[in-house]
Structure formats: C-alpha cells, structure tokens
Write a protein that holds these residues in place. Structure first.
Motif, mmCIF file in Angstrom:
data_model
loop_
_atom_site.group_PDB
_atom_site.id
_atom_site.type_symbol
_atom_site.label_atom_id
_atom_site.label_comp_id
_atom_site.label_asym_id
_atom_site.label_seq_id
_atom_site.Cartn_x
_atom_site.Cartn_y
_atom_site.Cartn_z
ATOM 1 N N LYS A 27 0.750 -8.455 -7.435
ATOM 2 C CA LYS A 27 0.294 -9.875 -6.869
ATOM 3 C C LYS A 27 -1.109 -9.785 -6.452
ATOM 4 N N GLY A 28 -1.445 -8.689 -5.803
ATOM 5 C CA GLY A 28 -2.926 -8.805 -5.329
ATOM 6 C C GLY A 28 -4.215 -8.923 -6.051
ATOM 7 N N GLY A 29 -3.952 -8.659 -7.321
ATOM 8 C CA GLY A 29 -4.890 -8.895 -8.240
ATOM 9 C C GLY A 29 -5.705 -7.675 -8.482
ATOM 10 N N TRP A 30 -6.997 -7.773 -9.472
ATOM 11 C CA TRP A 30 -7.733 -6.485 -9.591
ATOM 12 C C TRP A 30 -8.236 -5.851 -8.345
ATOM 13 N N LEU A 31 -8.568 -6.741 -7.418
ATOM 14 C CA LEU A 31 -9.281 -6.059 -6.092
ATOM 15 C C LEU A 31 -8.263 -4.980 -5.406
ATOM 16 N N MET A 32 -6.974 -4.926 -5.623
ATOM 17 C CA MET A 32 -5.827 -3.928 -5.305
ATOM 18 C C MET A 32 -6.405 -2.713 -5.757
ATOM 19 N N TRP A 33 -6.749 -2.612 -7.236
ATOM 20 C CA TRP A 33 -7.134 -1.364 -7.983
ATOM 21 C C TRP A 33 -8.408 -0.848 -7.127
ATOM 22 N N VAL A 34 -9.279 -1.614 -6.769
ATOM 23 C CA VAL A 34 -10.490 -1.213 -6.061
ATOM 24 C C VAL A 34 -9.814 -0.587 -4.783
ATOM 25 N N LEU A 35 -9.191 -1.309 -3.905
ATOM 26 C CA LEU A 35 -8.755 -0.778 -2.651
ATOM 27 C C LEU A 35 -7.919 0.594 -2.973
ATOM 28 N N LEU A 36 -7.030 0.480 -3.971
ATOM 29 C CA LEU A 36 -6.198 1.686 -4.243
ATOM 30 C C LEU A 36 -7.314 3.097 -4.391
ATOM 31 N N ILE A 37 -8.311 2.661 -5.301
ATOM 32 C CA ILE A 37 -9.364 4.175 -5.481
ATOM 33 C C ILE A 37 -10.046 4.255 -4.122
ATOM 34 N N LEU A 143 -12.699 -10.629 0.782
ATOM 35 C CA LEU A 143 -12.972 -11.311 -0.396
ATOM 36 C C LEU A 143 -11.778 -11.627 -1.201
ATOM 37 N N GLY A 144 -10.955 -10.919 -1.135
ATOM 38 C CA GLY A 144 -9.675 -11.299 -1.928
ATOM 39 C C GLY A 144 -8.853 -12.541 -1.276
ATOM 40 N N THR A 145 -9.113 -12.575 -0.064
ATOM 41 C CA THR A 145 -8.642 -13.994 0.593
ATOM 42 C C THR A 145 -9.136 -15.083 0.198
ATOM 43 N N VAL A 146 -10.510 -14.940 -0.108
ATOM 44 C CA VAL A 146 -11.532 -16.015 -0.234
ATOM 45 C C VAL A 146 -10.990 -16.466 -1.765
ATOM 46 N N ILE A 147 -10.974 -15.379 -2.569
ATOM 47 C CA ILE A 147 -10.527 -15.784 -3.812
ATOM 48 C C ILE A 147 -9.121 -16.389 -4.053
ATOM 49 N N GLY A 148 -8.204 -15.890 -3.350
ATOM 50 C CA GLY A 148 -6.820 -16.399 -3.426
ATOM 51 C C GLY A 148 -6.974 -17.651 -3.240
ATOM 52 N N MET A 149 -7.753 -18.137 -1.932
ATOM 53 C CA MET A 149 -7.792 -19.721 -1.362
ATOM 54 C C MET A 149 -8.287 -20.558 -2.628
ATOM 55 N N MET A 176 -3.109 -13.242 0.778
ATOM 56 C CA MET A 176 -2.424 -12.183 1.722
ATOM 57 C C MET A 176 -2.521 -10.684 1.228
ATOM 58 N N VAL A 177 -2.121 -10.526 0.239
ATOM 59 C CA VAL A 177 -1.878 -9.139 -0.158
ATOM 60 C C VAL A 177 -3.310 -8.225 -0.091
ATOM 61 N N THR A 178 -4.173 -8.952 -0.592
ATOM 62 C CA THR A 178 -5.619 -7.983 -0.455
ATOM 63 C C THR A 178 -6.157 -8.005 1.055
ATOM 64 N N THR A 179 -5.855 -9.084 1.868
ATOM 65 C CA THR A 179 -6.117 -8.593 3.248
ATOM 66 C C THR A 179 -5.448 -7.632 3.790
ATOM 67 N N VAL A 180 -4.111 -7.443 3.704
ATOM 68 C CA VAL A 180 -3.166 -6.253 4.003
ATOM 69 C C VAL A 180 -3.725 -5.081 3.438
ATOM 70 N N GLY A 181 -4.082 -5.148 2.198
ATOM 71 C CA GLY A 181 -4.367 -3.831 1.469
ATOM 72 C C GLY A 181 -5.662 -3.211 2.078
ATOM 73 N N GLY A 182 -6.648 -4.184 2.362
ATOM 74 C CA GLY A 182 -8.171 -3.774 2.829
ATOM 75 C C GLY A 182 -8.090 -3.120 4.283
ATOM 76 N N LEU A 183 -7.072 -3.858 5.026
ATOM 77 C CA LEU A 183 -6.780 -3.262 6.406
ATOM 78 C C LEU A 183 -5.982 -1.874 6.376
ATOM 79 N N ILE A 184 -5.102 -1.783 5.533
ATOM 80 C CA ILE A 184 -4.430 -0.521 5.277
ATOM 81 C C ILE A 184 -5.159 0.624 5.109
ATOM 82 N N VAL A 185 -6.310 0.080 3.980
ATOM 83 C CA VAL A 185 -7.432 1.301 3.869
ATOM 84 C C VAL A 185 -8.313 1.470 4.853
ATOM 85 N N GLY A 186 -8.820 0.467 5.439
ATOM 86 C CA GLY A 186 -9.976 0.544 6.276
ATOM 87 C C GLY A 186 -9.739 1.072 7.588
#
Length: 224
Positions: A27-37, A143-149, A176-186
């Motif tokens: 659901k987070g989109g392509w940015l989640m793959w960046v965060l996963l890497i 960035l994912g938050t902004v794109i989602g909005m 929401m998901v990209t925001t959580v993902g970014g914090l989980i990594v950061g």
C-alpha cells in the motif's frame, strides 16, 4: 455527514486489521522498496561494523608489559613478533613505533599518530552512510506523505468533490505507511550510528593511552 465519516473510518480500521504486513507494505507504493533497501543496508553496516569494532577492541592487559620487557632486554624482534600476532589497532601502532626505534622521538610519535589515524579511519568505514540513512529515511517517508496527500486531493478532484473514503484510501495509505516506514528505518539507524561512534571513541581513548605508555617505555633508558 459525521455518521458517514465515522462509518468510513471504522471500515478502514477493520480493513487494516485484516491486512498483513505484506499488504501494508504494498500500500505504501514504490517508496517502500527504497526504504526496504535502506533498511537492509542499515542492518548490514551495523552488524559488520559492530563485529569489526568488537574485534579491534580486544586487548590483552599484559601486552604493554610484555612489550616493555622485550624492549628493556633489547629483544626488538620478539616485540615485533608479538605485535604481529596480536593484530589489533594498538598492536599495529606499537609495531610502527618499534620500527622507528633509534630515530628522534618526534619521528616515532608521528609514525604512531599516522597509524592511529589510519586505524580510526578504517573503523569508521560506512558510518557516514549509516548517518545519511538515519537522516534520509524519515525524509523519504515524509516525501511519501506528501505524494499520498497529493494523490488524495487528485482523487477528490477526479470524483467531482464527492467524498468517498474507499476512493481516498489509496492516497492515505501511501501517506501513512511511508511515514511509518521511514521512521522504522531511520530511528534504528540513528541509534546504531551513535552507539558505534561511542564504541570507536572509547577505543580511540585506549589507543591514545597506550601510545603514551609506549613513548614512556622508549624514554626510560634516557631517564636512567
């Protein structure tokens, strides 16, 4: 209107509880793959640097005493052999200093400091990348938050102003998901970076202490 909104929110909550982590990830989109890497890189750097620093921090408390005895007895070759067998940053510093015995003390000190700088630089390998991930991952989440909005408002405009939560959910999930993902990594990257830096600083202090001890050993014959 409030009843409709509450019903939509409840429906979204029920849908979220039914989702697995894989579905939320998608659901987070392509940015989640960046965060996963970036998350994988974070784990690799932390584990690799932790093991390297732990190995470098291993120190025999009798090492300097044995070096003192060898140098006092004139057994320079034995002292060099001990340094090679020990294979730690401190041992390599002392080895370089022993190799400069007979030269001015300033030359010995400079040689030791040069080796120390190289050892510290080697220990800090990839730490700047870890610090970059610590600061960059939350920004990618933002960035994912902004794109989602933006996606949400575009969906609203395409719907002609009609509020349909199921229509808007895709954009909200991205936000929401990209925001959580970014914090989980950061957050782990941030704490991991500071932990490794603290371990290196502790080792540097020990290296400086042993450097001073070695110079004192070389000065002993002069004092006699």
């Amino acid at each position: 209107m409030m009843t409709l909104l509450q019903a939509a929110v409840e429906e979204a909550v029920v849908e979220q509880t039914r989702m697995g982590l894989g579905e939320l990830f998608m659901k987070g989109g392509w940015l989640m793959w960046v965060l996963l890497i970036l998350g994988g890189i974070t784990i690799f750097i932390f584990v690799e640097r932790f093991l390297a620093i732990r190995k470098a921090s291993v120190f025999d408390m009798n090492f300097m005493n044995r070096i003192r005895d060898y140098i006092s007895d004139g057994k320079i070759a034995a002292a060099l052999d001990l340094c090679k067998k020990t294979d730690t940053p401190i041992a390599r510093m002392v080895e370089k200093g022993i190799g400069r015995i007979g030269r001015p003390m300033s030359d010995v000190q400079t040689a030791i400091e040069n080796v120390a700088n190289l050892e510290v630089s080697r220990l800090e390998t990839n730490l700047p990348l870890l610090a970059t991930i610590a600061g960059g991952a939350p920004m990618i989440g933002f960035l994912g938050t902004v794109i989602g909005m933006v996606q949400t408002f575009m969906d609203m405009a395409a719907a002609g102003g009609t509020v349909d939560m199921s229509l808007l959910s895709s954009g909200m999930y991205v936000a929401m998901v990209t925001t959580v993902g970014g914090l989980i990594v950061g957050i782990p990257a941030y704490f991991g970076y500071n932990y490794l830096v603290a371990r290196i600083e502790k080792l540097v202090f020990r290296m400086e202490a042993n450097s001073i001890a070695f110079m004192d050993i070389l000065n002993q014959p002069v004092q006699k």
